[in-house]
Design a protein around this motif. Sequence first.
Motif, PDB file in Angstrom:
ATOM      1  N   ALA A   3       0.832  -1.203   0.000  1.00  0.00           N
ATOM      2  CA  ALA A   3       0.000   0.000   0.000  1.00  0.00           C
ATOM      3  C   ALA A   3       0.869   1.257   0.000  1.00  0.00           C
ATOM      4  O   ALA A   3       0.558   2.231  -0.695  1.00  0.00           O
ATOM      5  CB  ALA A   3      -0.924  -0.013   1.208  1.00  0.00           C
ATOM      6  N   GLY A   4       1.945   1.248   0.751  1.00  0.00           N
ATOM      7  CA  GLY A   4       2.854   2.391   0.774  1.00  0.00           C
ATOM      8  C   GLY A   4       3.493   2.648  -0.572  1.00  0.00           C
ATOM      9  O   GLY A   4       3.598   3.797  -1.016  1.00  0.00           O
ATOM     10  N   VAL A   5       3.906   1.592  -1.245  1.00  0.00           N
ATOM     11  CA  VAL A   5       4.509   1.749  -2.569  1.00  0.00           C
ATOM     12  C   VAL A   5       3.460   2.252  -3.565  1.00  0.00           C
ATOM     13  O   VAL A   5       3.752   3.119  -4.399  1.00  0.00           O
ATOM     14  CB  VAL A   5       5.140   0.420  -3.043  1.00  0.00           C
ATOM     15  CG1 VAL A   5       5.559   0.497  -4.495  1.00  0.00           C
ATOM     16  CG2 VAL A   5       6.331   0.068  -2.169  1.00  0.00           C
ATOM     17  N   LEU A   6       2.241   1.744  -3.475  1.00  0.00           N
ATOM     18  CA  LEU A   6       1.193   2.211  -4.384  1.00  0.00           C
ATOM     19  C   LEU A   6       0.878   3.694  -4.164  1.00  0.00           C
ATOM     20  O   LEU A   6       0.658   4.437  -5.124  1.00  0.00           O
ATOM     21  CB  LEU A   6      -0.073   1.370  -4.218  1.00  0.00           C
ATOM     22  CG  LEU A   6       0.013  -0.056  -4.752  1.00  0.00           C
ATOM     23  CD1 LEU A   6      -1.271  -0.813  -4.447  1.00  0.00           C
ATOM     24  CD2 LEU A   6       0.286  -0.055  -6.246  1.00  0.00           C
ATOM     25  N   MET A   7       0.872   4.133  -2.920  1.00  0.00           N
ATOM     26  CA  MET A   7       0.650   5.556  -2.646  1.00  0.00           C
ATOM     27  C   MET A   7       1.781   6.398  -3.210  1.00  0.00           C
ATOM     28  O   MET A   7       1.548   7.468  -3.782  1.00  0.00           O
ATOM     29  CB  MET A   7       0.514   5.786  -1.145  1.00  0.00           C
ATOM     30  CG  MET A   7      -0.762   5.278  -0.560  1.00  0.00           C
ATOM     31  SD  MET A   7      -0.787   5.604   1.216  1.00  0.00           S
ATOM     32  CE  MET A   7      -2.065   4.502   1.734  1.00  0.00           C
ATOM     33  N   THR A  12       4.070   9.833  -7.704  1.00  0.00           N
ATOM     34  CA  THR A  12       4.928   9.967  -8.876  1.00  0.00           C
ATOM     35  C   THR A  12       4.110  10.232 -10.128  1.00  0.00           C
ATOM     36  O   THR A  12       4.497  11.044 -10.980  1.00  0.00           O
ATOM     37  CB  THR A  12       5.781   8.688  -9.047  1.00  0.00           C
ATOM     38  OG1 THR A  12       6.500   8.461  -7.837  1.00  0.00           O
ATOM     39  CG2 THR A  12       6.748   8.824 -10.189  1.00  0.00           C
ATOM     40  N   ASN A  13       2.959   9.576 -10.256  1.00  0.00           N
ATOM     41  CA  ASN A  13       2.085   9.830 -11.406  1.00  0.00           C
ATOM     42  C   ASN A  13       1.561  11.260 -11.393  1.00  0.00           C
ATOM     43  O   ASN A  13       1.409  11.878 -12.449  1.00  0.00           O
ATOM     44  CB  ASN A  13       0.919   8.841 -11.423  1.00  0.00           C
ATOM     45  CG  ASN A  13       1.355   7.457 -11.813  1.00  0.00           C
ATOM     46  OD1 ASN A  13       2.397   7.273 -12.429  1.00  0.00           O
ATOM     47  ND2 ASN A  13       0.571   6.462 -11.451  1.00  0.00           N
ATOM     48  N   VAL A  78      13.036   3.181   0.977  1.00  0.00           N
ATOM     49  CA  VAL A  78      13.970   4.033   0.237  1.00  0.00           C
ATOM     50  C   VAL A  78      13.280   4.637  -0.978  1.00  0.00           C
ATOM     51  O   VAL A  78      13.412   5.837  -1.266  1.00  0.00           O
ATOM     52  CB  VAL A  78      15.234   3.243  -0.168  1.00  0.00           C
ATOM     53  CG1 VAL A  78      16.075   4.018  -1.163  1.00  0.00           C
ATOM     54  CG2 VAL A  78      16.047   2.891   1.062  1.00  0.00           C
ATOM     55  N   PHE A  79      12.502   3.832  -1.716  1.00  0.00           N
ATOM     56  CA  PHE A  79      11.767   4.335  -2.874  1.00  0.00           C
ATOM     57  C   PHE A  79      10.785   5.428  -2.458  1.00  0.00           C
ATOM     58  O   PHE A  79      10.650   6.453  -3.133  1.00  0.00           O
ATOM     59  CB  PHE A  79      11.007   3.197  -3.567  1.00  0.00           C
ATOM     60  CG  PHE A  79      10.010   3.684  -4.578  1.00  0.00           C
ATOM     61  CD1 PHE A  79      10.435   4.171  -5.799  1.00  0.00           C
ATOM     62  CD2 PHE A  79       8.651   3.676  -4.295  1.00  0.00           C
ATOM     63  CE1 PHE A  79       9.522   4.644  -6.724  1.00  0.00           C
ATOM     64  CE2 PHE A  79       7.738   4.135  -5.216  1.00  0.00           C
ATOM     65  CZ  PHE A  79       8.174   4.619  -6.433  1.00  0.00           C
ATOM     66  N   GLU A  80      10.099   5.234  -1.344  1.00  0.00           N
ATOM     67  CA  GLU A  80       9.122   6.212  -0.877  1.00  0.00           C
ATOM     68  C   GLU A  80       9.799   7.525  -0.492  1.00  0.00           C
ATOM     69  O   GLU A  80       9.268   8.605  -0.763  1.00  0.00           O
ATOM     70  CB  GLU A  80       8.326   5.635   0.287  1.00  0.00           C
ATOM     71  CG  GLU A  80       7.419   4.492  -0.153  1.00  0.00           C
ATOM     72  CD  GLU A  80       7.061   3.519   0.946  1.00  0.00           C
ATOM     73  OE1 GLU A  80       7.527   3.708   2.093  1.00  0.00           O
ATOM     74  OE2 GLU A  80       6.324   2.567   0.661  1.00  0.00           O
ATOM     75  N   ILE A  81      10.973   7.447   0.105  1.00  0.00           N
ATOM     76  CA  ILE A  81      11.719   8.658   0.448  1.00  0.00           C
ATOM     77  C   ILE A  81      12.151   9.388  -0.819  1.00  0.00           C
ATOM     78  O   ILE A  81      12.007  10.613  -0.928  1.00  0.00           O
ATOM     79  CB  ILE A  81      12.931   8.317   1.344  1.00  0.00           C
ATOM     80  CG1 ILE A  81      12.453   7.871   2.720  1.00  0.00           C
ATOM     81  CG2 ILE A  81      13.884   9.509   1.456  1.00  0.00           C
ATOM     82  CD1 ILE A  81      13.544   7.300   3.593  1.00  0.00           C
ATOM     83  N   VAL A  82      12.659   8.654  -1.785  1.00  0.00           N
ATOM     84  CA  VAL A  82      13.096   9.270  -3.043  1.00  0.00           C
ATOM     85  C   VAL A  82      11.908   9.912  -3.757  1.00  0.00           C
ATOM     86  O   VAL A  82      12.019  11.023  -4.297  1.00  0.00           O
ATOM     87  CB  VAL A  82      13.800   8.229  -3.941  1.00  0.00           C
ATOM     88  CG1 VAL A  82      14.008   8.752  -5.345  1.00  0.00           C
ATOM     89  CG2 VAL A  82      15.125   7.826  -3.320  1.00  0.00           C
ATOM     90  N   ALA A  83      10.758   9.264  -3.773  1.00  0.00           N
ATOM     91  CA  ALA A  83       9.574   9.830  -4.422  1.00  0.00           C
ATOM     92  C   ALA A  83       9.137  11.120  -3.740  1.00  0.00           C
ATOM     93  O   ALA A  83       8.763  12.092  -4.406  1.00  0.00           O
ATOM     94  CB  ALA A  83       8.430   8.816  -4.414  1.00  0.00           C
ATOM     95  N   LEU A  84       9.208  11.163  -2.429  1.00  0.00           N
ATOM     96  CA  LEU A  84       8.810  12.366  -1.689  1.00  0.00           C
ATOM     97  C   LEU A  84       9.799  13.505  -1.919  1.00  0.00           C
ATOM     98  O   LEU A  84       9.391  14.656  -2.122  1.00  0.00           O
ATOM     99  CB  LEU A  84       8.697  12.036  -0.205  1.00  0.00           C
ATOM    100  CG  LEU A  84       7.943  13.019   0.657  1.00  0.00           C
ATOM    101  CD1 LEU A  84       6.529  13.221   0.141  1.00  0.00           C
ATOM    102  CD2 LEU A  84       7.881  12.503   2.082  1.00  0.00           C
TER     103      LEU A  84
END
Length: 100
Positions: A3-7, A12-13, A78-84
């Motif tokens: 769910a976190g990755v989907l958010m 990103t979209n 890590v991906f979520e931090i980079v996206a933010l």
Amino acid sequence: MVAGVLMSLTNTNAQTELDRRRQAACDGTLPLPTAAYVLGFAGLAVGTVALFLLLRWFGHSRQPIALILFTTAGAAVVFEIVALVTAYQEARPLQSLCFG
């Protein structure tokens, strides 16, 4: 974790859509919607909670599945931090995008 990755992917979209709208309108001052930031922070929070719970439940386990889950959860955070961080960098208003 998923769910976190989907958010974060939705965040990103939203960034990609903002780039398209800025190019189409030749207006670099269009802001990133607040919902994109909310989704980014929510995704990071969900991913962090998932990683914490994995560490709490399987912290002393050395089974291969536990190690795979730890690695995947860590990569997701890590991906979520980079996206933010990317959302904050791309949200800055630009000047005119079209010349002539």
